[in-house]
Design an enzyme around this catalytic site. Structure first.
Site, PDB file in Angstrom:
ATOM      1  N   HIS A  11       0.871  -1.209   0.000  1.00 37.50           N
ATOM      2  CA  HIS A  11       0.000   0.000   0.000  1.00 37.50           C
ATOM      3  C   HIS A  11       0.891   1.236   0.000  1.00 37.50           C
ATOM      4  CE1 HIS A  11      -3.891   2.047   1.526  1.00 37.50           C
ATOM      5  NE2 HIS A  11      -3.052   3.001   1.128  1.00 37.50           N
ATOM      6  N   HIS A  30       1.582   5.282  -1.738  1.00 35.83           N
ATOM      7  CA  HIS A  30       1.257   6.454  -2.567  1.00 35.83           C
ATOM      8  C   HIS A  30       2.564   7.094  -3.008  1.00 35.83           C
ATOM      9  CE1 HIS A  30      -2.974   6.416  -1.181  1.00 35.83           C
ATOM     10  NE2 HIS A  30      -2.441   5.968  -0.050  1.00 35.83           N
ATOM     11  N   LYS A  63      -8.949  -0.359  -6.456  1.00 33.57           N
ATOM     12  CA  LYS A  63      -9.057   0.249  -5.129  1.00 33.57           C
ATOM     13  C   LYS A  63     -10.406   0.908  -4.957  1.00 33.57           C
ATOM     14  CE  LYS A  63      -7.815   1.784  -1.135  1.00 33.57           C
ATOM     15  NZ  LYS A  63      -6.705   2.617  -0.729  1.00 33.57           N
ATOM     16  N   HIS A  85     -10.534   1.010   1.169  1.00 33.33           N
ATOM     17  CA  HIS A  85     -10.415   1.985   2.254  1.00 33.33           C
ATOM     18  C   HIS A  85     -11.677   1.773   3.081  1.00 33.33           C
ATOM     19  CE1 HIS A  85      -9.221   5.886   4.161  1.00 33.33           C
ATOM     20  NE2 HIS A  85     -10.468   5.744   4.569  1.00 33.33           N
ATOM     21  N   HIS A 139      -5.001  -0.691   5.452  1.00 35.52           N
ATOM     22  CA  HIS A 139      -4.636   0.064   6.661  1.00 35.52           C
ATOM     23  C   HIS A 139      -5.623  -0.140   7.819  1.00 35.52           C
ATOM     24  CE1 HIS A 139      -7.407   2.799   4.729  1.00 35.52           C
ATOM     25  NE2 HIS A 139      -6.522   3.455   4.029  1.00 35.52           N
ATOM     26  N   ASP A 160       1.065   2.519   3.583  1.00 32.23           N
ATOM     27  CA  ASP A 160       0.212   3.702   3.377  1.00 32.23           C
ATOM     28  C   ASP A 160       1.035   4.983   3.510  1.00 32.23           C
ATOM     29  OD1 ASP A 160      -2.034   5.194   2.753  1.00 32.23           O
ATOM     30  OD2 ASP A 160      -2.802   5.185   4.803  1.00 32.23           O
TER      31      ASP A 160
HETATM   32  C1  NCD Z   1      -3.917   8.863   1.782  1.00 31.67           C
HETATM   33  C2  NCD Z   1      -3.393   9.904   0.770  1.00 31.67           C
HETATM   34  O1  NCD Z   1      -2.930  10.967   1.194  1.00 31.67           O
HETATM   35  O2  NCD Z   1      -3.422   9.606  -0.431  1.00 31.67           O
HETATM   36  N1  NCD Z   1      -4.069   9.504   3.066  1.00 31.67           N
HETATM   37  C3  NCD Z   1      -4.116   8.905   4.270  1.00 31.67           C
HETATM   38  O3  NCD Z   1      -4.336   9.594   5.268  1.00 31.67           O
HETATM   39  N2  NCD Z   1      -3.944   7.620   4.427  1.00 31.67           N
HETATM   40  C4  NCD Z   1      -5.185   8.274   1.281  1.00 31.67           C
HETATM   41  C5  NCD Z   1      -5.589   6.994   1.969  1.00 31.67           C
HETATM   42  O4  NCD Z   1      -4.871   5.999   1.942  1.00 31.67           O
HETATM   43  O5  NCD Z   1      -6.678   6.943   2.561  1.00 31.67           O
HETATM   44 ZN    ZN Z   2      -3.429   4.977   1.356  1.00 31.38          ZN
HETATM   45 ZN    ZN Z   3      -7.069   4.890   2.574  1.00 34.90          ZN
END
Ligand code: NCD
Ligand code: ZN
Ligand code: ZN
Length: 346
Positions: A17, A19, A102, A139, A177, A250
């Site tokens: 996971h 970003h 997702k 999510h 998460h 995450d």
């Molecule tokens: C994530 C993001 O900033 O893309 N933010 C977070 O607080 N985890 C999005 C997500 O995974 O929900």
């Molecule tokens: Zn995330």
């Molecule tokens: Zn998320």
């Protein structure tokens, strides 16, 4: 896995996971993950979101281009589920090697406005996913404003997870998460088509971290940190050896000035020290022997992908996490910046 008093060598791990954003931000963060992980499941919540196979292929190429020379790091791509993602796109996705889709409930988190308003609208697409073996990553929070922020995951189980599992028993689902005891209990008791990722920050911190001595926006993420009893349940699950639980950081970078803001963005940046943070959590629980399964085996097995070859080594060494790292024209504040860690990637 080999272990001495001061070193820990494990199969190269994966981050299920992650970003990495796009453009200059992407170039800033991809090297951090690439030095630790062999693969990462790349989240599709760009602006605009990754809703077609063509976009996923182009995005994958941009990520590969940002991997430093000499490292090998494989992005595993996902699509962003909307109310109207066509089932035909799922067949094309499977052919192109896209592994997952997702689900963001509309309004639940960062860049989720294009997300799903009612899961029933996506049933034809979910049927295609079940048939093609694509995973559904969730999510897991309801957005009903009458539900307390801290209860959104537990209510999601009742309102969304249970009906979904009944309607699509053989769809592989990852509860992303995970943050609560209810979530841990649900996943542990579900059948082999359900698993969960757990972040390092939810293993290390409870919700006090957001409010210690003043409001601390770098500890704000979604789902929000919970009470200590939930953190303990997560540690217990992650270190139990159960193959239903695996590593997903995450890591969610936002420029420091947008986190330190009247309307601070949700997301913790952990990719810089991800494996070291997990080692810290497993060490504190006296469970370093369970780190390799969690970090390097269970996720690959659930995704139906081969386990990695090669190893990484962590050494016991006290060092201080940098307070900032460059992030395009902005800066990024890694979680725990300025604080000591007791394991370091060799
Ligand atoms: C994530 C993001 O900033 O893309 N933010 C977070 O607080 N985890 C999005 C997500 O995974 O929900
Ligand atoms: Zn995330
Ligand atoms: Zn998320």
């Amino acid at each position: 896995m080999t272990r001495s008093a001061d070193t820990l060598t494990l199969t190269r791990p994966d981050d299920w996971h992650l970003h990495v954003r796009d453009g200059a931000a992407l170039e800033a963060v991809v090297p951090h993950s690439a030095r630790q992980f062999a693969r990462a499941l790349i989240m599709p919540n760009l602006r605009p979101p990754v809703t077609s196979v063509g976009q996923a292929i182009d995005y994958c190429k941009r990520i590969r281009d940002a991997v430093p020379e000499g490292l090998d790091f494989e992005p595993v791509m996902s699509l962003y589920l909307t109310d109207t993602l066509p089932p035909e796109e799922i067949e094309a996705a499977a052919t192109a090697g896209v592994r997952a889709v997702k689900l963001y409930p509309a309004g639940a988190t960062t860049n989720s406005d294009a997300g799903v308003t009612d899961l029933r609208k996506t049933y034809k697409t979910l049927e295609a996913m079940q048939a093609q073996g694509l995973l559904l990553l969730m999510h897991g929070e309801v957005t009903d404003p009458s539900v307390d922020l801290f209860d959104r995951e537990a209510v999601f189980i009742e309102r969304v997870m249970i009906p979904l599992r009944r309607d699509f028993p053989e769809l592989k689902v990852v509860f992303e998460h995970l943050t609560t005891r209810e979530g841990v209990d649900y996943v542990r008791e579900a059948d082999r088509f359900t698993a969960a990722t757990i972040t390092a920050h939810h293993l290390l911190y409870n919700r006090n971290a957001i409010f210690t001595g003043g409001i601390r926006p770098h500890y704000y993420c979604l789902p929000v940190l919970k009470r200590e009893t939930h953190r303990l349940a997560l540690v217990e699950a992650a270190t139990s050896g159960s193959d239903r639980f695996f590593l997903g950081t995450d890591s969610a970078p936002h420029p420091a000035h947008l986190k330190e803001h009247a309307l601070g963005c949700a997301g913790c940046y952990t990719a810089l020290t991800a494996l070291e943070l997990y080692a810290e959590a497993f060490d504190r629980a006296g469970a370093l022997d369970k780190l390799e399964g969690f970090a390097s085996h269970h996720g690959a097995d659930f995704y139906g992908l081969p386990r990695n070859t090669g190893t990484v080594t962590l050494r016991r060494e006290t060092w201080t996490v940098p307070e900032t790292v460059p992030y395009g024209e902005a800066t990024l504040k890694p979680l725990g910046g300025g604080e000591p860690l007791s394991w370091r990637l060799a």
